[in-house]
Design an enzyme around this catalytic site. Structure first.
Site, PDB file in Angstrom:
ATOM      1  N   THR A 113       0.852  -1.185   0.000  1.00  0.00           N
ATOM      2  CA  THR A 113       0.000   0.000   0.000  1.00  0.00           C
ATOM      3  C   THR A 113       0.885   1.232   0.000  1.00  0.00           C
ATOM      4  OG1 THR A 113      -0.050  -0.072   2.368  1.00  0.00           O
ATOM      5  CG2 THR A 113      -1.902  -1.066   1.197  1.00  0.00           C
ATOM      6  N   CYS A 136       4.577   4.418   9.503  1.00  0.00           N
ATOM      7  CA  CYS A 136       3.166   4.657   9.178  1.00  0.00           C
ATOM      8  C   CYS A 136       2.804   4.031   7.838  1.00  0.00           C
ATOM      9  CB  CYS A 136       2.869   6.162   9.165  1.00  0.00           C
ATOM     10  SG  CYS A 136       4.147   7.164   8.390  1.00  0.00           S
ATOM     11  N   ASP A 137       1.512   3.929   7.620  1.00  0.00           N
ATOM     12  CA  ASP A 137       0.987   3.488   6.335  1.00  0.00           C
ATOM     13  C   ASP A 137      -0.411   4.056   6.182  1.00  0.00           C
ATOM     14  OD1 ASP A 137       1.879   1.493   4.106  1.00  0.00           O
ATOM     15  OD2 ASP A 137      -0.276   1.205   4.337  1.00  0.00           O
ATOM     16  N   GLN A 138      -0.902   4.064   4.952  1.00  0.00           N
ATOM     17  CA  GLN A 138      -2.211   4.663   4.701  1.00  0.00           C
ATOM     18  C   GLN A 138      -2.833   4.055   3.462  1.00  0.00           C
ATOM     19  OE1 GLN A 138      -2.460   8.798   3.338  1.00  0.00           O
ATOM     20  NE2 GLN A 138      -3.785   9.212   5.079  1.00  0.00           N
TER      21      GLN A 138
END
Length: 264
Positions: free
Chosen positions: A1, A142-144
């Protein structure tokens, strides 16, 4: 992602004192097209319902002693947002196979990826070197993802898919779901939080969608979502949450996690 709105790489492993002065040049990707890097004034939006955070600053408590911060992301937007908090930090990027980590739940997915990035970085010599110095080291990972009509959207792989994504946002709101993890390398303790926002559009005309697609940058953004693009502003109704959350690193959430990570 991928990182959401900006997939803009900064040079890895550089010690950054003020990334706001290091944001010149063009976006680096295979097409090498010109790209306007994010500006500090773009990190709040007049249509957001959440509090504006451009003036927010984070300072570690004096009782914590010397504190070093590592950001595990090469996204220029995340670099801009963390820098705007007044944080000095070093960028060290993880190397993981994100496609190998899959969950149907976007909440589970982004947190799993953020933790996996932290795990990978803990094995890096660069991180061990920083952690071997004086004081406490905090690692931010982090990731989104973008979610629309209950589906997690990846980067569009064709013009048709990009147009379908962009036109769909006028039919129903889309959401950004972020996961932020702060690891205290001195204690091993981790603190996590989800960071959400919902974006409402009115119908986006065909010519606007096609213009964004022809420019090409939508292909480097999850869901082809570019909330900050000037062409899209007349069709933006509201942002439930904050613009910095949409851009990949909510500053209020991040500041809170940094503070919690230093608590005894």
């Amino acid at each position: 992602t991928p990182p959401l709105v900006r997939c803009l790489p900064l040079r890895s492993f550089l010690r950054i004192r003020n990334p706001l002065r290091a944001q010149g040049g063009t976006r680096s990707h295979p097409k090498a097209m010109a790209f306007q890097l994010p500006k500090l004034e773009d990190t709040d939006h007049s249509l957001q319902t959440g509090p504006k955070a451009a003036g927010l600053r984070w300072t570690p408590p004096a009782s914590a002693g010397p504190v070093s911060v590592i950001l595990g992301s090469k996204s220029a937007t995340r670099n801009l947002l963390l820098s705007s908090l007044g944080v000095e930090y070093k960028v060290i990027t993880p190397d993981i196979d994100e496609k190998a980590i899959r969950f149907d739940s976007p909440d589970q997915l982004v947190l799993a990826l953020a933790h996996a990035k932290a795990d990978a970085l803990l094995e890096r010599d660069e991180v061990k070197e920083v952690n071997g110095g004086v004081g406490t080291v905090l690692l931010v990972t982090c990731d989104q993802v973008v979610v629309h009509e209950d589906k997690i959207l990846e980067k569009p792989e064709s013009k048709d898919e990009a147009e379908r994504f962009i036109k769909g946002y006028g039919r129903a709101p889309c959401s950004t779901v972020g996961g932020i993890v702060v690891t205290n390398l001195s204690t091993g303790r981790r603190f996590e939080s989800l960071d959400r926002a919902s974006i409402h559009f009115r119908e986006i005309p065909d010519e606007v969608a096609k213009g964004l697609i022809e420019a090409g940058d939508v292909f480097y953004c999850a869901g082809g979502l570019m909330v900050e693009a000037p062409e899209i502003q007349p069709f933006l109704v509201k942002i439930e949450g904050s613009m910095d959350s949409v851009m990949g690193l909510g500053r209020s959430v991040t500041a809170d996690l940094l503070t919690r990570a230093l608590e005894p």
